[in-house]
Enzyme design. Structure first.
Site, PDB file in Angstrom:
ATOM      1  CE  LYS A  30      -2.318   1.853   9.705  1.00 43.66           C
ATOM      2  NZ  LYS A  30      -1.667   3.217   9.055  1.00 43.66           N
ATOM      3  NE  ARG A  68      -3.493   0.402   3.667  1.00 45.67           N
ATOM      4  CZ  ARG A  68      -2.423   0.066   4.295  1.00 45.67           C
ATOM      5  NH1 ARG A  68      -2.456  -0.824   5.316  1.00 45.67           N
ATOM      6  NH2 ARG A  68      -1.252   0.486   3.863  1.00 45.67           N
ATOM      7  NE  ARG A 124       7.493   4.526   7.774  1.00 43.36           N
ATOM      8  CZ  ARG A 124       6.411   4.003   7.850  1.00 43.36           C
ATOM      9  NH1 ARG A 124       5.901   3.901   8.857  1.00 43.36           N
ATOM     10  NH2 ARG A 124       5.990   3.883   6.548  1.00 43.36           N
ATOM     11  NE  ARG A 164       7.356   0.990   4.408  1.00 45.94           N
ATOM     12  CZ  ARG A 164       5.947   0.971   5.058  1.00 45.94           C
ATOM     13  NH1 ARG A 164       5.658   0.747   6.163  1.00 45.94           N
ATOM     14  NH2 ARG A 164       5.005   0.907   4.118  1.00 45.94           N
ATOM     15  NE  ARG A 208       2.593   3.931   1.848  1.00 48.24           N
ATOM     16  CZ  ARG A 208       3.593   4.106   2.751  1.00 48.24           C
ATOM     17  NH1 ARG A 208       4.608   4.717   2.587  1.00 48.24           N
ATOM     18  NH2 ARG A 208       3.369   3.808   3.972  1.00 48.24           N
TER      19      ARG A 208
HETATM   20  P1  AMP Z   1       1.687  -0.505   5.310  1.00 44.08           P
HETATM   21  O1  AMP Z   1       2.819  -0.929   6.001  1.00 44.08           O
HETATM   22  O2  AMP Z   1       0.457  -0.865   6.250  1.00 44.08           O
HETATM   23  O3  AMP Z   1       1.933   0.929   5.016  1.00 44.08           O
HETATM   24  O4  AMP Z   1       1.361  -1.110   4.012  1.00 44.08           O
HETATM   25  C1  AMP Z   1       2.395  -0.840   2.894  1.00 44.08           C
HETATM   26  C2  AMP Z   1       1.663  -1.427   1.483  1.00 44.08           C
HETATM   27  O5  AMP Z   1       1.350  -2.621   1.627  1.00 44.08           O
HETATM   28  C3  AMP Z   1       0.586  -0.489   1.038  1.00 44.08           C
HETATM   29  O6  AMP Z   1       0.730   0.510   0.801  1.00 44.08           O
HETATM   30  C4  AMP Z   1      -0.226  -1.371   0.108  1.00 44.08           C
HETATM   31  O7  AMP Z   1       0.543  -1.623  -0.939  1.00 44.08           O
HETATM   32  C5  AMP Z   1       0.121  -3.008   1.055  1.00 44.08           C
HETATM   33  N1  AMP Z   1      -0.956  -3.239   1.785  1.00 44.08           N
HETATM   34  C6  AMP Z   1      -0.816  -3.309   3.139  1.00 44.08           C
HETATM   35  N2  AMP Z   1      -2.029  -3.942   3.704  1.00 44.08           N
HETATM   36  C7  AMP Z   1      -2.665  -3.943   2.663  1.00 44.08           C
HETATM   37  C8  AMP Z   1      -4.036  -4.147   2.536  1.00 44.08           C
HETATM   38  N3  AMP Z   1      -4.809  -4.659   3.743  1.00 44.08           N
HETATM   39  N4  AMP Z   1      -4.792  -4.257   1.270  1.00 44.08           N
HETATM   40  C9  AMP Z   1      -4.229  -4.074   0.354  1.00 44.08           C
HETATM   41  N5  AMP Z   1      -2.691  -3.855   0.171  1.00 44.08           N
HETATM   42  C10 AMP Z   1      -2.155  -3.745   1.494  1.00 44.08           C
END
Ligand code: AMP
Length: 212
Positions: free
Chosen positions: A13, A88, A127, A160, A171
């Site tokens: 994404k 989400r 990554r 990360r 996740r």
């Molecule tokens: P991402 O970078 O999108 O993979 O997000 C990393 C982490 O941020 C996720 O595992 C969640 O802990 C948190 N996170 C990101 N977007 C959301 C969202 N829309 N709602 C809740 N937690 C989020």
């Protein structure tokens, strides 16, 4: 153009979102990036959010709604945006519908990047990210020119915190349980665009732009 990018963690994404930014000149709005930034700044919101992120759980909706509303209200989002990592879960999708009704626009498409679980696991655990410009690398598929430093700014690449094997599987579990139902949510509204998210980055991007 107002798009949602859907797909499991590691489905591309962020990468495809950045290519869309380059093509259409609209911002990519990533809740994950915003939450990580808040965490590194040590704000109250960031400190709270980090506990959930480090465990691979979703940050509570009420914390995320505030930052999304604020970001969508900025001038650069006025002509459109690519939402990456939001919504989400169903509550977030419903909240987004409310926001769209308020701003008088419709979501044009929810682009689902379809990638098998084994591939996602391979991508996430290899990554590495540039902490300065957020460029993503992969220790097998997209190596930096010089060992472990960013091609753009020479910063040392890092993994990360939530890309460790243990957190990645949590996740993915959270994705299956809470985020995947959104595929049907947007399908039933006739705006789901399913894209094969495997293969070279440029080919996937080509599939997306053709489908749009
Ligand atoms: P991402 O970078 O999108 O993979 O997000 C990393 C982490 O941020 C996720 O595992 C969640 O802990 C948190 N996170 C990101 N977007 C959301 C969202 N829309 N709602 C809740 N937690 C989020």
């Amino acid at each position: 153009m107002r798009l949602i990018l859907l797909g499991p963690p590691g489905s591309g994404k962020g990468t495809q979102g950045d290519l869309l930014v380059g093509r259409y000149g609209l911002p990519r709005i990533s809740t994950g990036d915003m939450l990580r930034e808040a965490a590194s700044e040590g704000s109250e919101l960031g400190i709270k959010a980090k506990q959930y992120m480090d465990a691979g759980e979703l940050v509570p909706d009420e914390l995320v709604f505030g930052i999304v509303r604020e970001r969508l209200s900025r001038v650069d989002a006025g002509n459109g945006f690519f939402l990456d990592g939001f919504p989400r879960n169903t509550a977030q999708a419903e909240e987004l519908d409310v926001v769209f009704a308020e701003i008088g626009h419709e979501i044009e498409a929810a682009v689902l990047l379809d990638v098998p679980r084994e591939e996602v696991l391979r991508r996430l655990t290899g990554r590495r990210m540039c902490p300065v410009c957020h460029t993503a690398y992969h220790m097998v598929y997209h190596q930096p020119a010089n060992d472990c430093v960013c091609d753009h700014d020479g910063a040392k690449l890092s993994q990360r915190d939530d890309d460790s094997e243990e957190v990645v599987s949590e996740r993915l579990r959270v994705y299956e349980e809470q985020t995947k139902p959104l595929v049907d949510y947007y399908k039933s509204r006739g705006i789901l665009v399913k894209i094969d998210g495997t293969g070279p980055v440029e080919e996937i991007f080509d599939r997306i732009t053709k489908a749009l």
